[in-house]
Enzyme design. Structure first.
Site, short mmCIF file in Angstrom:
data_model
loop_
_atom_site.label_atom_id
_atom_site.label_comp_id
_atom_site.label_asym_id
_atom_site.label_seq_id
_atom_site.Cartn_x
_atom_site.Cartn_y
_atom_site.Cartn_z
N GLY A 107 36.52 45.94 12.32
CA GLY A 107 36.38 44.92 10.64
C GLY A 107 35.78 45.95 9.31
N HIS A 109 33.06 47.04 9.21
CA HIS A 109 31.64 47.07 8.20
C HIS A 109 30.33 47.37 8.52
CE1 HIS A 109 33.34 43.42 6.95
NE2 HIS A 109 32.39 42.71 6.91
N GLY A 177 34.42 42.86 11.83
CA GLY A 177 35.53 42.67 12.87
C GLY A 177 34.87 42.57 14.01
N GLY A 179 35.54 43.44 17.33
CA GLY A 179 35.60 44.47 17.86
C GLY A 179 33.92 44.72 17.90
N GLY A 180 33.82 44.99 16.46
CA GLY A 180 32.60 46.03 16.49
C GLY A 180 31.33 44.83 16.57
N TYR A 466 22.95 47.62 12.61
CA TYR A 466 22.46 47.42 11.75
C TYR A 466 22.25 48.96 11.41
CZ TYR A 466 21.45 42.36 10.81
OH TYR A 466 21.92 41.22 10.18
#
Ligand SMILES: Cc1cc2nc3c(=O)[nH]c(=O)nc-3n(C[C@H](O)[C@H](O)[C@H](O)COP(=O)(O)OP(=O)(O)OC[C@H]3O[C@@H](n4cnc5c(N)ncnc54)[C@H](O)[C@@H]3O)c2cc1C
Ligand SMILES: *[C@@H]1O[C@H](CO)[C@@H](O)[C@H](O)[C@H]1NC(C)=O
Ligand SMILES: *[C@@H]1O[C@H](CO)[C@@H](O)[C@H](O)[C@H]1NC(C)=O
Length: 523
Positions: A107, A109, A177, A179-180, A466
């Site tokens: 994604g 991010h 996303g 995935g992540g 983060y």
């Protein structure tokens, strides 16, 4: 004639040489993909080089941090967008064969952009899973198989399409996303009732360092443990998650109550810390702390898994100080509560979740803390003063407790469980481009230092999702510098040692690597 042909060949050869590395790298890659596929496939349209007209728009799509897309950051030689699982396998095999470093993106991010920027190695390519976003929801078995490139918002939508009594507990921003997101933990507004997204995973399919596809049984319980919280880009490429759906009631209640910190709201914010992590686990109240001109506002944003009457009863006995009234409350469906909490304007249809786009684009830098003791009012006052000197700061406090307390530190790689009151996210956002970047980064560094007095320091925890490269980065291709990986203990506490052992077993050559990937032990 023959000499003409050979002359032409020679110029073709010269041409491809003079086009430089990137053209031939791409050609070699495509050739290798074809050699490693069951049948030939038109791969070229799936590849975007800096010369492709759409390279910039592909690179700039999804939720990327504009800070890492400025001209001065290293760009990939090309972006490969596979359309089948087998293409991902071939990409791993071919990047090894050709010796090109590979980054994987679902994604986009990542706070530090490690899915599309390599500061430590060049050249590199990006495997972007944006075209792998199937979702198969099976209400009968309470499960869904979700492909890694889908967003969490798409997952919520596909569940809602089949049932209004099911949901999934993951992030509140709806363009992440899968995935992540899940592989780093994934918390949202049902975290107190159902834990993390990673806690609700039943199976997975992953491409390993040898290009094989492994499911839970084939990968074994160690690797299956590592991918549920150990962070992205270290153990393989996730293709699919099989997740467990959770029950949601037909009616939920949302509310937002705003107070400026000057209205004696420091007391309230202090009280929130004592109360929010211990409330009924159907109730989640986070606080958004922001600057508004010369004042600081706190917004208490609530989700209750039930009706307004019951919510008001709970508030009356547990948290009367907040003063929530029936007028503040909106009864709605779970899917609409998702849109409300994500910040879409009221009346936005749920189909917006299929667009997979974030609400806005920003330059940003973020950091986090896990708080175990309420921050005293004097501490909150200092926080208020610091917020007043930054252009566009955002602090988001999300309560844990409830289900999160039922996990020990080592049940999953994500260790901040039992006894953690809340997670604190600090962000500075800006839109003025490369100007003043240092100023914003200094500000957040100072704020984080200041907050250090109020949280445990051995280690000072941060959330791997983060990501913060200020904690240190792997050097070069990072084989065996465990001592330097202080960030590892900060994200994972002692689970880091187990992650390193698993990494050493499944990817000893460190095929999957980035600035903060789990390093293997040297041989
Ligand atoms: C605006 C915003 C809101 C957020 N809100 C929340 C929230 O509510 N709750 C929460 O828990 N987190 C939240 N996050 C953090 C988010 O969970 C992480 O940034 C997460 O890593 C995003 O996953 P992605 O696939 O979008 O990112 P990417 O940038 O694509 O990937 C992140 C990392 O995972 C790796 N990776 C990507 N895909 C795969 C894959 N298929 N297999 C293996 N590794 C992979 C990448 O290489 C990179 O290291 C938020 C982030 C942003 C920017
Ligand atoms: C959580 O902490 C409490 C208090 O320290 C303890 O009694 C309990 O056993 C812990 N639970 C788990 C699952 O570790
Ligand atoms: C890591 O770097 C060293 C030297 O820089 C190199 O010899 C080795 O092949 C690299 N390993 C990988 C996995 O790329």
């Amino acid at each position: 004639m023959a000499s003409l042909v050979s002359h032409l060949r020679l110029s073709v050869l010269l041409l491809s040489v003079s086009l430089g590395n990137s053209a031939s790298l791409q050609e070699n890659f495509v050739q290798c993909l074809n050699l490693n596929s069951d049948r030939t496939f038109p791969f070229n349209p799936l590849i975007y080089t800096p010369k492709s007209p759409s390279f910039t728009s592909v690179l700039d799509s999804s939720g990327k941090n504009q800070r890492l897309l400025v001209p001065s950051t290293p760009k990939p030689k090309f972006i490969f967008t596979p359309t089948r699982d087998s293409h991902v396998q071939a990409a791993v095999i071919c990047s090894k064969k050709l010796g090109i470093h590979l980054r994987v993106l679902s994604g986009g991010h990542d706070f530090e952009g490690v899915s599309y920027v390599s500061e430590i190695e060049s050249p590199f390519i990006v495997v972007d899973l944006i075209k792998l976003r199937d979702i198969n929801v099976d209400i009968k078995s309470n499960t869904a198989w979700v492909q890694a490139g889908a967003t969490n918002g798409e997952l919520y939508y596909r569940i809602y399409e089949k049932s209004s009594l099911h949901g999934f507990p993951a992030g509140t921003c709806t363009s992440l996303g899968i995935g992540g997101h899940i592989t780093g933990g994934a918390y949202g507004s049902m975290v107190r009732k159902y834990g993390l997204g990673a806690d609700n995973v039943l199976d997975a399919k992953i491409v390993d360092a040898n290009g094989r596809i492994l499911d839970r049984k084939a990968m074994g319980e160690d690797l299956f443990w590592a991918i549920r919280g150990g962070g992205g880009g270290s153990f393989g490429i996730l293709l699919w998650w099989k997740v467990k759906l959770v029950p949601v009631p037909p009616t939920v209640t949302v509310f937002t109550v705003k107070k400026t910190l000057e209205q004696g709201a420091t007391k309230l914010l202090h009280r929130w810390q004592e109360v929010a992590p211990f409330l009924d686990e159907n109730l989640f109240i986070r606080v958004r702390i922001q600057r508004a001109q010369s004042t600081v506002t706190t917004s208490y944003e609530g989700l209750f898994l039930g009706g307004a009457r019951k919510l008001l009863k709970i508030m009356k006995t547990s948290f009367p100080e907040l003063g929530v009234t029936r007028k503040d409350c909106m009864e709605t469906s779970w899917i609409k509560s998702v849109l409300y909490i994500a910040g879409f304007p009221s009346g936005t249809p749920p189909e917006v979740l299929l667009k997979g786009k974030p609400i806005a684009k920003f330059f940003f830098k973020g950091k986090s803390d896990f708080v175990r003791k309420p921050i005293p009012e004097t501490g909150l006052e200092g926080l208020r003063q610091r917020l007043l000197v930054e252009d566009s700061p955002l602090i988001l406090w999300s309560p844990y407790g409830g289900r999160m307390n039922q996990f020990s530190e080592s049940d999953t790689p994500f260790p901040y469980r039992n006894g953690t009151l809340f997670i604190s996210l600090y962000i500075s956002l800006w839109q003025e481009g490369e100007k003043n970047v240092a100023k914003h980064i200094d500000w957040i560094g100072n704020l984080h230092n200041y907050m250090g007095a109020y949280v445990p320091s051995f280690p000072r925890g941060q959330y791997v999702n983060y990501r913060d490269l200020d904690l240190g980065i792997n050097t070069k291709n990072n084989t065996g510098n465990i001592q330097e990986s202080a960030w590892g203990y900060r994200y994972f506490k002692n689970n880091f040692d187990r992650l390193v052992k698993i990494k050493t077993k499944v990817d000893p050559q460190n095929v999957f690597r980035h600035e903060q990937s789990i390093p293997p032990l040297p041989k």
